[in-house]
Design an enzyme around this catalytic site. Structure first.
Site, short mmCIF file in Angstrom:
data_model
loop_
_atom_site.label_atom_id
_atom_site.label_comp_id
_atom_site.label_asym_id
_atom_site.label_seq_id
_atom_site.Cartn_x
_atom_site.Cartn_y
_atom_site.Cartn_z
CB SER A 38 -0.89 0.02 1.25
OG SER A 38 -1.39 1.33 1.45
CG HIS A 63 -4.04 -1.48 -1.31
ND1 HIS A 63 -5.16 -2.25 -1.56
CD2 HIS A 63 -4.37 -0.69 -0.25
CE1 HIS A 63 -6.11 -1.95 -0.69
NE2 HIS A 63 -5.65 -1.00 0.12
CG ASP A 65 -5.04 2.41 1.39
OD1 ASP A 65 -6.03 1.65 1.32
OD2 ASP A 65 -3.91 2.03 1.73
CG MET A 67 -8.35 7.13 3.40
SD MET A 67 -7.57 7.03 5.02
CE MET A 67 -6.54 5.57 4.80
CG HIS A 99 -9.31 0.20 0.23
ND1 HIS A 99 -8.67 0.00 1.43
CD2 HIS A 99 -10.65 0.12 0.51
CE1 HIS A 99 -9.56 -0.19 2.39
NE2 HIS A 99 -10.76 -0.11 1.85
CG MET A 101 -11.20 3.16 3.03
SD MET A 101 -9.61 3.08 3.84
CE MET A 101 -8.53 3.31 2.41
CG MET A 170 -11.56 -2.84 5.99
SD MET A 170 -10.11 -2.39 5.00
CE MET A 170 -9.05 -1.61 6.22
CG ASP A 204 -6.18 -2.83 3.65
OD1 ASP A 204 -5.09 -2.57 4.19
OD2 ASP A 204 -6.80 -2.01 2.95
N GLY A 206 -2.58 -3.96 9.32
CA GLY A 206 -1.81 -4.64 10.37
C GLY A 206 -1.19 -5.94 9.92
N GLY A 224 1.15 -2.09 4.23
CA GLY A 224 1.60 -0.72 4.05
C GLY A 224 2.86 -0.44 4.83
C1 DX5 Z 1 -6.06 1.45 6.19
C2 DX5 Z 1 -5.75 1.21 4.74
C3 DX5 Z 1 -4.63 0.27 4.56
C4 DX5 Z 1 -3.31 0.71 5.09
C5 DX5 Z 1 -2.68 -0.50 5.68
O1 DX5 Z 1 -7.26 2.09 6.35
O2 DX5 Z 1 -6.87 0.72 4.04
O3 DX5 Z 1 -4.50 -0.17 3.20
O4 DX5 Z 1 -2.44 1.24 4.12
O5 DX5 Z 1 -1.55 -0.12 6.34
P1 DX5 Z 1 -0.80 -1.08 7.35
O6 DX5 Z 1 -0.33 -2.26 6.56
O7 DX5 Z 1 0.29 -0.22 7.87
O8 DX5 Z 1 -1.81 -1.48 8.40
ZN ZN Z 2 -6.46 -0.21 1.97
#
Ligand code: DX5
Ligand code: ZN
Length: 247
Positions: A38, A63, A65, A67, A99, A101, A170, A204, A206, A224
């Site tokens: 990501s 990926h 993200d 938002m 993705h 959000m 998620m 996705d 952690g 990420g």
């Molecule tokens: C969180 C995102 C993830 C994020 C994951 O809302 O959708 O894609 O980049 O990041 P890590 O891998 O650090 O949890």
């Molecule tokens: Zn994501």
């Protein structure tokens, strides 16, 4: 309405064949076991170079993200940034995994398709018209993904099993990178897997080792901070991919 070809129009076989090939390859890529870095945790001042580094290490799904400050508190990036890396990702045989959000995802899917998205995932919680949006994404020539938050039951996707190509579970509450993996996630992935089958579950949040969720049926692992937060993103990618048994 999608752009329908009039019945008396000449058939562009070359274009249709090329599109079919691209869509088959893309479908296979998203159905295979893969770690998807990501870019949320990347150094945006050298985004292209960071993407090239992980692709040189074997990554093929990048990926992105998105938002909007409404569906989740932060505002991140949009189609301009997705488009800025699309050529280099595609030229290296990869795909862009968007993705969303965001609220009102249907207002924005066309912009992302035009920017070069291969898969567009939106959240089931973001619209009452899930299947309409999934179908609209497919009509734009992209794979269609449906995401659910940790607090949303897997039954939220039960009427969309045939309308989505990717189901994103998620494993943190969306909004930020670097959060801790929710320990109950493998059980949830297992329940989702019973509903949607193998080869279509993305996880996705952690993810640093993918063991539990991989055993439960996930095959696409977004990472990420574990990749781009490392001193050597290429080495970190390789280590996570190897641990996950991914390419
Ligand atoms: C969180 C995102 C993830 C994020 C994951 O809302 O959708 O894609 O980049 O990041 P890590 O891998 O650090 O949890
Ligand atoms: Zn994501």
């Amino acid at each position: 309405m999608p752009g329908l070809r009039p019945l008396d129009a000449p058939l562009d076989l070359t274009l249709e064949a090329a599109t079919d090939t691209a869509s088959t390859g893309r479908r296979e890529l998203f159905a295979s076991k893969r770690v998807a870095p990501s870019i949320l945790s990347s150094d945006f001042s050298r985004l292209g170079a960071q993407v090239e580094e992980v692709m040189a290490a074997g990554a093929r799904i990048i990926h992105v993200d998105v938002m909007d400050g409404h569906f989740v508190p932060p505002i991140t990036i949009g189609p301009l940034v997705a488009g800025s890396i699309a050529d280099l990702v595609h030229d290296a045989g990869g795909a862009i995994d968007v993705h969303l959000m965001i609220e009102n995802p249907d207002r924005h899917i066309e912009e992302f398709a035009k920017a070069g998205a291969d898969n567009i995932t939106f959240h089931a919680e973001a619209t009452p018209h899930i299947n309409r949006t999934l179908n609209a994404i497919r009509e734009l020539g992209c794979l269609a993904g449906l995401a659910i938050n940790p607090g949303t039951p897997v039954s939220a996707v039960s009427e969309s099993v045939n309308d989505a190509d990717v189901f994103l579970c998620m494993t943190v509450n969306p909004g930020w990178g670097g959060q801790s993996f929710i320990a109950d996630s493998p059980d949830k992935v297992g329940r989702l897997s019973e509903m949607v089958g193998a080869g279509s579950i993305e996880v996705d949040g952690g993810i640093d080792t993918a063991g539990g969720v991989a055993a439960a049926g996930a095959s696409l692992f977004v990472a990420g901070s574990a990749v781009f937060g490392a001193d050597d993103p290429a080495a970190a990618y390789s280590a996570i991919a190897e641990a996950a048994g991914a390419a």
